[in-house]
Design an enzyme around this catalytic site. Structure first.
Site, mmCIF file in Angstrom:
data_model
loop_
_atom_site.group_PDB
_atom_site.id
_atom_site.type_symbol
_atom_site.label_atom_id
_atom_site.label_comp_id
_atom_site.label_asym_id
_atom_site.label_seq_id
_atom_site.Cartn_x
_atom_site.Cartn_y
_atom_site.Cartn_z
ATOM 1 N N GLY A 40 0.682 -1.144 0.075
ATOM 2 C CA GLY A 40 0.039 -0.031 -0.026
ATOM 3 C C GLY A 40 1.111 1.258 -0.049
ATOM 4 O O GLY A 40 1.850 1.411 0.744
ATOM 5 N N HIS A 266 -20.774 9.032 7.256
ATOM 6 C CA HIS A 266 -20.478 10.590 7.063
ATOM 7 C C HIS A 266 -21.940 10.968 6.815
ATOM 8 O O HIS A 266 -22.552 10.442 5.772
ATOM 9 C CB HIS A 266 -19.598 10.508 6.112
ATOM 10 N N SER A 284 -17.814 18.136 2.011
ATOM 11 C CA SER A 284 -17.169 18.400 3.410
ATOM 12 C C SER A 284 -18.255 18.827 4.404
ATOM 13 O O SER A 284 -19.199 19.330 3.831
ATOM 14 C CB SER A 284 -16.627 19.542 3.156
ATOM 15 N N ARG A 337 -21.045 13.613 13.682
ATOM 16 C CA ARG A 337 -21.153 12.871 12.484
ATOM 17 C C ARG A 337 -22.310 11.738 12.725
ATOM 18 O O ARG A 337 -23.374 11.669 12.087
ATOM 19 C CB ARG A 337 -20.103 12.257 11.818
ATOM 20 N N ARG A 442 -14.366 8.325 14.548
ATOM 21 C CA ARG A 442 -13.129 9.420 14.319
ATOM 22 C C ARG A 442 -13.469 10.600 14.113
ATOM 23 O O ARG A 442 -14.357 10.860 13.431
ATOM 24 C CB ARG A 442 -12.417 8.691 13.064
#
Lengths: 644, 249
Positions: A40, A266, A284, A337, A442
């Site tokens: 990766g 989200h 965003s 969120r 997160r």
């Protein structure tokens, strides 16, 4: 089985410094005798590969894309957090640590998160030195902005393309080491299995995606920097190629998989427009600063909207339900969120969704435009409005945007200790691929921080401690473990090609996604999860008897690539469900409907579930075994999150 | 929508290749161009025909993996990436011709997939600031005027897709190469190595088989990220000042 997190003793502030001193070193002349594989090339992989090569190790870097610059870190928009306190607004390492622990709903390790906050300041220095063009003030110094879950401005950014600029910085450092001959690059090469010799990770098996050649690579350590597994839901904001295969195959070789059910949904994504949809696009969350979220008060009005009998503007103020403002008067549209996502789901479940599919809510800028003028709103969000218009064909200055939550990030991943090493000696996991630092949720602008922290500033220290205790003798690729792994990989590929069934790989992937989204998405119940487990078991059986993969191995074969990945996603899906069923509490992105406060908020059970759930593979079609790593909190007090 | 697709099919690098025609039906105007190809590929797979191979990954216009020459334009009729192009830009009944990037330095791998590793090698030749991890000054010790930082940012937004090369009659990589040279020449961090960087990157660009600049500006006109021609002018200046000055200047 007991998991040793190897968290150093001593006060929180001194752990990392002491640990670095206590770690063994490999002397400069010996470093060139060690080979390291990095799988990766996103932020974690590129930064690790470059930094290890600079130290003198021989690095082989692998990516499935045609160039390391295309890894999906490139798509991150908002920014990267760092406790620089350049704004003189009260930020500190401890505050960033505290915000991250709290934002993660107290399901991450104090020591890891504190270290992350400590090295965050070095990351910004490093990136600037590489020539990353961060946003600046007129005085020439770096600009910051605020982001969800924090009361200080600590987010560094490069317009809406921070991930791109950071990744290109790491890619340039990597390219420099390729030119120096210290990194050998393997693009369009996918890891298919991990090779273990005497219990240590000693190499990988790869497939060359152009020629189909199945090859082996030996090394003294293997770093998996392979990102998250959001594509288990089929539709997500991940890139089409993002997959869990490398991590999953390491898991099947013994690496524990931690907290797989912790996924982040989200709230502000462009809704699904139809069955053809291949991917979801994030906008965003800064839009929620000025946009107001609403749906019609009644199902009848919503139905008229869906049938296009009326327009949003026809709905009177009294007939609108600004549900976030109603339920959370103090945070309003700016709730975190997970809360925003869940409430959008509730109103749509009630039948009040506003687009043809019934799965969308309005994000309305009418009042902001009336208050601040269209030009002001354009200056703030112009690029996002343009992007919305490009994708949907609608003008958000004239008609409200429509949004719906989408899978965005996975907090779970391979279990690692403080050194970022999995329970397999010599196998490391960095960035989103590990279960790491974000707990059950997160915070915005923290993924970029973690990827670069792991690659630039953590693993270059911790790997030395392991390698110093490993003889520098070349790893022998003629060891039978390599041949065995190759046979297994080839066997798997042949099996897929020989099923010659009737349904395409995407057909199965979409069905898997629907099961996961409906039962293991924003809200989960024991009953639904049990049904989903049955459905996935049946789907797995059907996949292995009826999937249709055309072509052969010895060519570029995108169907075969997908089939390999989807096979692993199906197995991972089942484990996510096990994990969600096991965790009889709600925390962060994991919301079990049975466990909520009277106000409908996530209800944690710290007494019984303040642990990392790490799962051990027990054999094909066997139930996995749960291994618990208790979480201890010495520096923060556990509280109930409230946004009323 | 009903469409006729004329698509370049080529089994591998050594195959001669040619066009094949496929009708597609039931295409919604909300689909992206790549989703339209997904529909075709599902149909082909169900019929037992090899699906059309094309490069794509993020599908949000930033990774630079998607390509495609659509009706003679790189990334199609709009100045965007193919993944951000939607079917509402086409009309019902239209015939759409789809080809891979055509450039000697970008050999076809299969169907619409090409090899763009030449771009990586140009960056490897000098597209970086030679600093190791750690031991760098505090980020705010290097003040940079906002206008300079913004200009460097504009150059740095290149996604490395190769549309500039595909658009150019000479298949020149000047716009790509100049964007990186420009970004680093503008910033104080990159000034230390600016001379050797310009020389090495341009030498690599030439050795890869990219052509010379036509001065027509087709590259900038087709660039999905709006990378400006000014960067080529700046690269030329960097190159000339590198070759005519001594090493200590």
């Amino acid at each position: 089985m007991i998991l040793d997190s190897k968290i150093p003793a001593g006060p929180l502030e001194e752990k990392w410094t002491k640990h670095k001193f206590n770690s063994k070193l490999v002397n400069p002349a010996n470093k060139r005798k060690y080979d390291v594989i990095v799988v990766g090339t996103g932020l974690a992989g590129a930064s690790a590969a470059a930094s290890l090569a600079e130290l003198g190790y021989n690095v082989k870097a692998f990516c499935f894309q045609d160039s390391p610059r295309r890894a999906h870190s490139i798509a991150a928009q908002g920014g990267i957090n760092a406790a620089k306190n350049y704004q003189n607004d009260g930020d500190s390492i401890f505050r960033l640590f505290y915000d991250t622990i709290k934002g993660g709903d107290y399901r991450s390790r104090e020591a890891n998160v504190y270290r992350l906050a400590q090295v965050s300041v070095n990351i910004i220095d490093q990136c600037v030195a590489q020539g990353v063009p961060f946003a600046r003030e007129y005085g020439g110094l770096l600009a910051n902005r605020s982001f969800g879950g924090a009361q200080v401005s600590r987010t560094f950014y490069a317009r809406g393309q921070t991930g791109q600029q950071l990744l290109l910085g790491a890619y340039s450092a990597l390219s420099r080491q390729v030119a120096n001959g210290k990194v050998k690059l393997f693009p369009r090469t996918e890891m298919m299995d991990l090779v273990m010799v005497d219990g240590h990770a000693r190499g990988i098996v790869t497939r060359n995606l152009i020629t189909g050649a199945v090859e082996t690579h030996a090394a003294h350590a293997v770093l998996l920097c392979t990102g998250g597994y959001g594509n288990v839901f089929f539709l997500s904001t991940n890139a089409m190629g993002s997959n869990v295969t490398a991590a999953w195959r390491a898991h099947k070789k013994g690496a524990l998989f931690a907290n797989p059910c912790f996924t982040q949904i989200h709230p502000t994504c462009i809704p699904v427009s139809g069955d053809h949809q291949s991917k979801l696009t994030l906008m965003s969350e800064s839009l929620r600063n000025d946009g107001r979220v609403w749906v019609p008060k009644t199902v009848e009005t919503a139905e008229k909207l869906r049938k296009k009998q009326i327009k949003p503007a026809d709905i009177k103020e009294d007939d609108r339900d600004y549900f976030l403002e109603r339920k959370y008067p103090s945070f309003g549209n700016l709730v975190p969120r997970d809360v925003a996502s869940r409430n959008a789901k509730y109103v749509c479940d009630e039948g009040r969704g506003v687009n043809e599919t019934g799965e969308a809510v309005f994000l309305d800028f009418r009042d902001a435009i009336a208050r601040d003028s269209e030009d002001t709103i354009r200056a703030r969000y112009g690029n996002l409005f343009d992007m919305y218009q490009q994708i949907t064909g609608e003008n958000p200055y004239k008609t409200p945007m429509m949004i719906y939550p989408a899978v965005h990030y996975t907090m779970g991943g391979l279990w690692v200790d403080y050194n970022l090493m999995t329970n397999i000696p010599g196998l490391y996991a960095l960035g989103e691929a590990n279960f790491s630092d974000h707990g059950a949720n997160r915070l915005g602008a923290s993924a970029l921080m973690q990827g670069l922290a792991d690659g630039y500033f953590v693993v270059p220290y911790t790997i030395g401690d392991y390698l110093a205790q490993t003889p520098p003798k070349k790893v022998d690729e003629s060891h039978p473990a390599f041949a065995e792994a190759v046979d297994k990989v080839k066997g798997g590929i042949n099996q897929l090609l020989n099923i010659k069934g009737s349904k395409t790989v995407d057909h199965f992937h979409k069905r898997l996604g629907k099961i996961m989204w409906n039962e293991c998405g924003m809200a989960r119940t024991a009953e639904g999860l049990k049904e989903a487990k049955k459905a996935i078991k049946a789907l797995k059986k059907e996949f292995w008897s009826d999937v249709k993969v055309l072509g052969e191995n010895e060519e570029l074969n995108q169907s075969l690539e997908k089939a390999n990945r989807v096979a692993d996603f199906i197995e991972l899906g089942e484990l996510m469900i096990d994990d969600a069923l096991n965790r009889n509490e709600s925390c962060g992105g994991h919301f079990r409907e049975e466990y909520q406060t009277p106000e409908g908020e996530a209800l944690r059970d710290d007494e019984n579930y303040a642990y990392v759930a790490a799962w051990k593979f027990m054999g094909e079609d066997q139930e996995e075994e749960l291994v618990k790593e208790p979480l201890e909190f010495e520096n923060v007090k556990l509280t109930q999150r409230s946004y009323k | 929508m009903k469409l006729t697709l004329k698509i370049w099919r080529q089994k591998n690098a050594s195959d001669k290749g040619g066009f094949a025609t496929y009708p597609v039906d039931g295409i919604s105007t909300d689909m992206s161009f790549l989703e339209m190809l997904d529909v075709l590929n599902e149909e082909l797979t169900e019929k037992g025909e090899d699906p059309v191979h094309f490069d794509h990954d993020c599908r949000e216009g930033i990774c630079g993996m998607c390509s495609l020459y659509i009706n003679g334009n790189p990334h199609g009729p709009l100045q965007t990436t193919t993944c951000q192009l939607h079917m509402r830009s086409f009309s019902d009944g239209e015939t759409i011709t789809i080809e891979p990037w055509r450039a000697k330095a970008f050999p076809v791998v299969k169907d619409l997939v090409v090899n763009r590793s030449a771009f990586d090698r140009i960056i490897q030749a000098g597209g970086y600031v030679s600093v190791n991890t750690g031991g760098v000054p505090d980020a705010n010790e290097i003040p940079i005027p906002k206008t300079i930082a913004d200009e460097a940012f504009d150059a740095a937004t290149c996604i490395g897709c190769g549309a500039c090369v595909a658009a150019c009659k000479n298949a020149s990589a000047m716009l790509f190469t100049s964007a990186k040279i420009s970004q680093l020449a503008l910033l104080p961090q990159g000034k230390v190595e600016r001379k050797t960087r310009a020389e090495k990157m341009i030498a690599q660009m030439d050795s890869e088989g990219f052509g010379a600049c036509t001065n027509t500006g087709a590259c900038a006109a087709e660039c999905p990220k709006g990378i400006s021609l000014t960067n080529i002018a700046r690269m030329n200046r960097e190159y000339f000042s590198a070759v005519v000055s001594s090493d200590n200047m």
